[in-house]
Scaffold this active site. Structure first.
Site, mmCIF file in Angstrom:
data_model
loop_
_atom_site.group_PDB
_atom_site.id
_atom_site.type_symbol
_atom_site.label_atom_id
_atom_site.label_comp_id
_atom_site.label_asym_id
_atom_site.label_seq_id
_atom_site.Cartn_x
_atom_site.Cartn_y
_atom_site.Cartn_z
ATOM 1 N N HIS A 135 0.822 -1.221 0.000
ATOM 2 C CA HIS A 135 0.000 0.000 0.000
ATOM 3 C C HIS A 135 0.854 1.269 0.000
ATOM 4 C CE1 HIS A 135 -3.523 -2.406 0.574
ATOM 5 N NE2 HIS A 135 -3.119 -2.878 1.739
HETATM 6 C C1 X5A Z 1 -0.917 -5.063 4.223
HETATM 7 C C2 X5A Z 1 -2.381 -5.040 4.605
HETATM 8 C C3 X5A Z 1 -4.283 -3.770 5.346
HETATM 9 C C4 X5A Z 1 -4.725 -2.472 5.925
HETATM 10 C C5 X5A Z 1 -6.166 -2.561 6.350
HETATM 11 C C6 X5A Z 1 -6.668 -1.304 6.955
HETATM 12 N N1 X5A Z 1 -2.893 -3.835 4.979
HETATM 13 N N2 X5A Z 1 -8.033 -1.424 7.367
HETATM 14 O O1 X5A Z 1 -3.020 -6.067 4.619
HETATM 15 ZN ZN ZN Z 2 -4.010 -6.994 3.122
#
Ligand code: X5A
Ligand code: ZN
Length: 650
Positions: A135
């Site tokens: 992300h």
């Molecule tokens: C790497 C990953 C998830 C973030 C979720 C936020 N991030 N609600 O799985």
């Molecule tokens: Zn994730």
């Protein structure tokens, strides 16, 4: 040493220091649970274990701006209140004084893994890291991610090794929008992500996570999805998140650990098997550990445990596949004119209507409870002492077999062999009787779990009779379902009455459905047609049938090239727990036997060569079969319809 495991225990040194229900699931125990699982199952010991080093700031600079790197560096000296205030500037992020160190180790681990694979030190590997990366963006932390580990790894593979085509497969439950943005206009990196979306109502709530996002400028068509081999990547990076796994509090989906073994195995036919997987999400500790073990086990070359459950795709998944195809078709010749509706328009959910997936899943808790018995089973699954054995019809015939293959010397008892041979009075004599004895012994080994898989080379003209004996021997030995993929001039034994055998004959002029268990199709002459046949027909049938044993029989005039045979054998390792016996005629094709032995040992099949579109006749044949078979074999609905005209099937 085939598989690297890259880790550093310092990556457990970052954690949430305040109350935040959204972020608390990203905890240090994720790494320790995964590692303990690997250790307990003896998998860590089989890997080449590498200790991660921090990535340099120059390496971070391949993706992130100097200002952003400086911002993260400064978090080392902030106090708790300052960290919390800074974290709030981003979506679903927390900083800790050790974040910078951990995040640099995570990037460093991914880079070391790429180095290990691309220098040939290992075939493949997994980097167990946190924080995750997919992300994270040029100037932003996001969704627990600080630096974009996989994106930096892809840049590194391009810069240091001059690679021109890298495939990133992101099977985390969330869309890795960070990777998508970074390579949006870059056609050398194909970013494929599958993720929970809910028409934009699942985190990170972005329109650009949808199928219509295909990339920008030169990069159009290099975001989201494509059917396998045409891109022909040189390296596969996996953003390996396990938050789609059963029990996960964040994804709330129900992928069993076995699913990750099969996903991994499917990736292994690409890029000569060069796979670098980097941990992303996955928040249910036990489920995470089991899923990681399944992946590593498969990377090491162990057979994939059978997939259990109903082999029926759900409607909304079919819709998603359909819209991806529609969106990608303009950018891939292999998908052009490929928009024959899989679904009637009436079955679509109008945007905005309440969607079934948004509702609380009632079986979620039950699914979670089902995890514990699974674990016991996992530990008990035996690894056969012998991976691949080869029975040759003529003893000592030119043995260019790869190391690790056992030459089947032992035979079944003479009386037993003769009893089987009597079924085919005149066919087994002298040499071919000797060969049959060895083949029966090899088959016995596979059925008893002493041998994982094998190749039986039959004497001239004995293939059909041998196949018949093998089938009867399997059924009498308690195999309930036997998949037989027959190529060339081989007929289905006449006295096969029951549904215990699915006979798929790839040869002949006409596509024909004699019954739901007796199917014929011509062997396509183009790479496109061949891929559609294997991925769109053979594979869904094989997984739908859930066989105990797979028989791949290459009879006279089978017409398969070595690379095609290798791909077929490679995908057929999946459905029956790896129990596959390949029968080939004559030593004249020893190169073929060698190629088959290599893929049965777990090596990647060679490339099929240049991509050629399927011909109209090939498309017509596949469509005809698909239409007739779909009522019984529902997985065919999920397979991409072969490219070609949209004209309805008569
Ligand atoms: C790497 C990953 C998830 C973030 C979720 C936020 N991030 N609600 O799985
Ligand atoms: Zn994730």
């Amino acid at each position: 040493m085939g598989t690297a495991l890259v880790y550093h225990e310092d990556m457990t040194a970052t954690r949430l220091l305040w109350d935040d229900p959204e972020c608390e699931i990203e905890c240090p125990e994720r790494l320790t649970a995964a590692l303990d699982g690997l250790r307990q199952r003896g998998l860590q010991q089989r890997c080449l274990c590498l200790t991660a080093c921090e990535a340099s700031e120059e390496e971070l600079g391949m993706v992130h701006s100097p200002e952003y790197v400086a911002l993260v560096r400064r978090t080392q000296t902030l106090d708790k209140e300052e960290l919390q205030a800074l974290s709030k500037q981003f979506d679903a992020v927390y900083f800790h004084p050790n974040t910078f160190h951990c995040a640099r180790l995570a990037v460093g681990a991914a880079l070391q893994l790429v180095d290990a694979v691309l220098t040939g030190a290992v075939h493949n590997g997994l980097a167990l890291v946190r924080p995750p990366g997919h992300h994270s963006q040029k100037e932003a932390a996001n969704g627990f991610c600080v630096f974009n580990n996989v994106a930096i790894a892809a840049k590194h593979a391009k810069q240091k090794y001059g690679l021109q085509r890298i495939l990133i497969v992101d099977w985390d439950i969330h869309h890795g929008q960070g990777i998508q943005y970074i390579f949006d206009d870059d056609p050398s990196v194909l970013y494929f992500s599958w993720h929970r979306y809910e028409h934009g109502r699942f985190w990170p709530f972005l329109q650009e996570s949808d199928a219509h996002a295909v990339g920008q400028g030169q990069g159009q068509g290099f975001t989201v999805n494509l059917p396998w081999n045409q891109f022909d990547p040189e390296l596969v990076l996996v953003s390996a998140g396990f938050d789609s796994a059963i029990g996960d509090p964040e994804g709330r989906m129900r992928a069993t650990p076995e699913c990750f073994a099969h996903l991994t195995q499917l990736m292994q036919v690409l890029a000569g098997g060069r796979i670098c997987a980097v941990l992303e999400g996955g928040y249910h500790l036990e489920s995470l550990a089991q899923s990681v073990c399944m992946m590593v086990q498969t990377l090491l070359g162990d057979p994939t445990p059978p997939l259990l459950g109903l082999m029926v795709p759900c409607q909304s998944a079919l819709e998603s596949i359909q819209s991806v195809q529609t969106a990608q078709a303009p950018h891939w010749t292999s998908l052009q004119q490929n928009v024959a509706p899989v679904l009637g328009p009436s079955t679509r959910f109008p945007e905005g209507r309440s969607l079934p997936l948004l509702a609380e899943n009632p079986t979620y808790e039950a699914a979670e409870a089902a995890l514990s018995p699974l674990q016991g089973e996992l530990c008990l699954r035996p690894t056969p002492p012998i991976c691949t054995a080869v029975a040759l019809a003529v003893p000592g015939a030119a043995l260019a077999l790869p190391p690790g293959v056992l030459l089947q010397e032992e035979s079944a008892l003479r009386e037993e062999t003769e009893a089987w041979a009597r079924l085919h009075k005149s066919l087994f004599q002298d040499e071919s009787l000797v060969a049959l004895g060895k083949i029966l012994c090899l088959l016995g080994g596979i059925l008893d779990g002493q041998v994982r898989n094998g190749i039986a080379v039959t004497a001239a003209l004995a293939t059909a009779a041998t196949v018949e004996v093998i089938i009867q021997r399997c059924l009498s030995h308690g195999a309930q379902r036997l998949l037989c993929v027959a190529l060339g001039q081989l007929d289905r034994p006449l006295d096969l009455a029951d549904d215990g055998v699915l006979w798929l004959n790839i040869r002949g002029k006409e596509a024909a459905v004699e019954s739901m268990f007796h199917i014929s199709t011509p062997l396509p002459q183009t790479t496109g047609g061949f891929l559609s046949c294997i991925l769109g027909l053979v594979l869904p049938l094989a997984y739908g049938f859930q066989p105990d044993v797979v028989l791949m029989a290459l009879g006279p005039a089978h017409g398969l090239q070595n690379a095609q045979a290798a791909l077929l054998a490679s995908v057929l390792r999946g459905p029956a727990g790896g129990r596959i016996l390949a029968v080939v005629e004559e030593e004249s094709i020893l190169q073929l036997a060698r190629t088959l032995a290599q893929v049965l040992l777990g090596e990647a099949p060679p490339s099929l060569g240049p991509f050629l579109m399927a011909s109209p006749e090939e498309i017509r044949a596949l469509r005809l079969l698909k239409a007739q078979l779909e009522p019984r074999w529902k997985l065919l609905q999920a397979a991409a319809p072969p490219p070609g005209s949209c004209s309805p099937i008569a």
